[in-house]
Design a protein around this motif. Structure first.
Motif, PDB file in Angstrom:
ATOM      1  N   ARG A 111       2.280   1.659  -3.432  1.00  0.00           N
ATOM      2  CA  ARG A 111       1.254   2.161  -4.362  1.00  0.00           C
ATOM      3  C   ARG A 111       1.052   3.660  -4.193  1.00  0.00           C
ATOM      4  O   ARG A 111       0.936   4.393  -5.184  1.00  0.00           O
ATOM      5  N   ARG A 112       1.038   4.127  -2.934  1.00  0.00           N
ATOM      6  CA  ARG A 112       0.861   5.566  -2.716  1.00  0.00           C
ATOM      7  C   ARG A 112       2.035   6.363  -3.304  1.00  0.00           C
ATOM      8  O   ARG A 112       1.840   7.424  -3.900  1.00  0.00           O
ATOM      9  N   ARG A 113       3.242   5.833  -3.133  1.00  0.00           N
ATOM     10  CA  ARG A 113       4.409   6.542  -3.674  1.00  0.00           C
ATOM     11  C   ARG A 113       4.371   6.591  -5.199  1.00  0.00           C
ATOM     12  O   ARG A 113       4.665   7.631  -5.809  1.00  0.00           O
TER      13      ARG A 113
ATOM     14  N   MET B  18       0.829  -1.210   0.000  1.00  0.00           N
ATOM     15  CA  MET B  18       0.000   0.000   0.000  1.00  0.00           C
ATOM     16  C   MET B  18       0.862   1.259   0.000  1.00  0.00           C
ATOM     17  O   MET B  18       0.559   2.243  -0.684  1.00  0.00           O
ATOM     18  N   GLU B  19       1.966   1.240   0.768  1.00  0.00           N
ATOM     19  CA  GLU B  19       2.862   2.387   0.784  1.00  0.00           C
ATOM     20  C   GLU B  19       3.534   2.573  -0.576  1.00  0.00           C
ATOM     21  O   GLU B  19       3.679   3.695  -1.077  1.00  0.00           O
TER      22      GLU B  19
ATOM     23  N   GLU C  69       1.696   6.340  -7.146  1.00  0.00           N
ATOM     24  CA  GLU C  69       0.609   7.220  -7.580  1.00  0.00           C
ATOM     25  C   GLU C  69       0.988   8.687  -7.401  1.00  0.00           C
ATOM     26  O   GLU C  69       0.673   9.533  -8.247  1.00  0.00           O
ATOM     27  N   ARG C  70       1.697   8.991  -6.299  1.00  0.00           N
ATOM     28  CA  ARG C  70       2.132  10.379  -6.092  1.00  0.00           C
ATOM     29  C   ARG C  70       3.156  10.777  -7.155  1.00  0.00           C
ATOM     30  O   ARG C  70       3.121  11.901  -7.684  1.00  0.00           O
TER      31      ARG C  70
END
Length: 445
Positions: free
Chosen positions: A233-235, A230-231, A237-238
């Motif tokens: 994926r957030r990176r 999840m971390e 996407e950012r």
């Protein structure tokens, strides 16, 4: 020696299950089966055969004692007292028959521990002609002993000569094993389901599809892996969002300058030099669009249902407009789930690249077994085999210019493979039956 050990290892590896659940189940079940097999073998060898041996020995001694009584002491008519003693003290039903030939040997069961053991003991301890039947009457064993002037007939309960309750142990053992395996199956399934969910989420994210309702579950290690995913994926996407914002700014600024060039050139007139400059501006604009498309990739485009036959028809018309003869076929369900712009750009680059360097093009599409396959054949010059991976590198060009797009940037096949891998598939080059290049596009659908 090393190769000899590797061969059985490869054979075993090829036959082992590949998925985690059956492998985990095998780790639990295999030791249980081996343990139960060893216990059953030891029980049958040490208990079943030993108890049967002792019971058969006792029955044989009782029969030998009855024969001794029958031959050593006078008997009353009908052998009434003799039969009462046998029934009361030895629990044996006996009859004294007139001398008659013993029946022929009966068919023996394939695995008859009782018949084998009892026959051996009677032969060694009594040493008289005998006939035995352990099959005819399920609850009793019939034995006939030839005493010369008479025949002694004995009926003994099977439980007196045979460990008949051994099957109860086997039933309990098998039943307990099945219960334990059932518990193991339920436990392992619950433990492996979070891993499968994590793998599916990672696969969907790799294809650019939305990952919804995903949260860490399962054991601590699985939760840690899910949190790390999840971390990550957030990176990503950012980063994609920042890149998209940057490209939008660059695109706006460069387009503004090119628009200003066009306006200034339009005010200068229609001289040949001015027309050449206008063409250069158009080429620069097309090159800018190609660079931005390559750098942008799929962006944040979401997958949706698209009619693939309609998309192929449009691309076929574009190829025909460029002078190519196109034949196309399609099999399977035409509605597919892809990123429309990225997948359309993929097929557009591949087909128009074929139309630029070939006269005849064949397009065959297929949607089956969860995969979309599009094969594009042409009769152009083709690409040497040793260069087929190199042409996917950005800005790489062959002498035959097979890797160039319309503006000559060398990004056509690069963008195509990038789009295919963004869908979780790939683009592979080969030899075409038409004599040119075959491009095989395969993505999940």
């Amino acid at each position: 020696m090393g190769n000899g050990l590797l061969v059985p290892g490869r054979w075993l590896h090829a036959r082992l299950p590949k998925r985690l659940f059956p492998r985990s189940l095998l780790i639990v079940v295999l030791p249980l089966v081996i343990l139960q097999s060893v216990v059953a073998y030891v029980f049958l060898q040490r208990h079943w055969e030993l108890v049967t041996q002792r019971l058969s020995e006792a029955t044989t001694r009782d029969i030998a004692a009855l024969i001794g009584i029958l031959e050593a002491y006078p008997q009353d008519p009908g052998y009434k007292t003799f039969r009462e003693i046998a029934m009361r003290d030895l629990d044996l039903s006996v009859q004294v028959l007139p001398p008659t030939p013993l029946p022929p040997p009966a068919d023996k069961p394939l695995f008859s521990l009782l018949d084998r053991t009892l026959s051996r003991l009677i032969s060694t301890q009594i040493q008289r002609p005998f006939w035995i039947d352990t099959v005819g009457r399920s609850d009793y064993v019939e034995i006939r002993i030839d005493l010369g002037d008479k025949v002694l007939r004995i009926f003994a309960r099977r439980s007196q000569t045979y460990a008949s309750n051994a099957h109860i142990f086997l039933v309990w053992m098998v039943g307990a094993s099945l219960v334990l395996i059932g518990i193991a199956v339920l436990f392992l399934r619950n433990q492996i389901r979070p891993i499968q969910t994590l793998a599916e989420a990672a696969e969907r994210f790799g294809r650019g599809q939305p990952v919804e309702n995903f949260r860490p579950r399962g054991a601590l290690e699985v939760r840690q892996a899910a949190l790390a995913f999840m971390e990550m994926r957030r990176r990503i996407e950012r980063q994609l969002e920042q890149r998209t914002t940057m490209l939008a700014g660059v695109s706006h600024d460069l387009r503004t300058i090119l628009t200003r060039f066009r306006l200034e050139l339009a005010m200068l007139g229609d001289d040949e030099e001015i027309e050449a400059l206008k063409q250069d501006v158009d080429v620069m604009n097309a090159m800018l669009e190609a660079y931005l498309a390559f750098a942008r990739g799929d962006g944040d485009e979401q997958a949706s249902l698209v009619d693939l036959t309609t998309m192929l028809d449009y691309i076929e018309d574009e190829a025909v407009a460029r002078g190519a003869v196109v034949r196309s076929t399609f099999e399977g369900e035409p509605m597919v789930s892809v990123k429309p712009m990225a997948f359309g750009r993929l097929l557009f680059n591949v087909v128009l690249n074929a139309a630029r360097y070939g006269k005849t093009i064949e397009i065959s599409g297929r949607h089956a077994d969860g995969w979309i396959t599009v094969i594009v054949d042409d009769d152009g010059p083709g690409i040497p085999e040793d260069q087929r991976e190199a042409v996917f590198r950005p800005f790489f060009r062959l002498d035959s210019a097979r890797n160039q797009d319309q503006t000559g940037t060398g990004l056509g096949l690069t963008i195509a493979r990038d789009a295919a891998r963004g869908h979780g598939g790939d683009v592979v080059l080969g030899d075409s039956p038409l004599g040119g290049l075959r491009v095989r596009v395969r993505v999940p659908g």
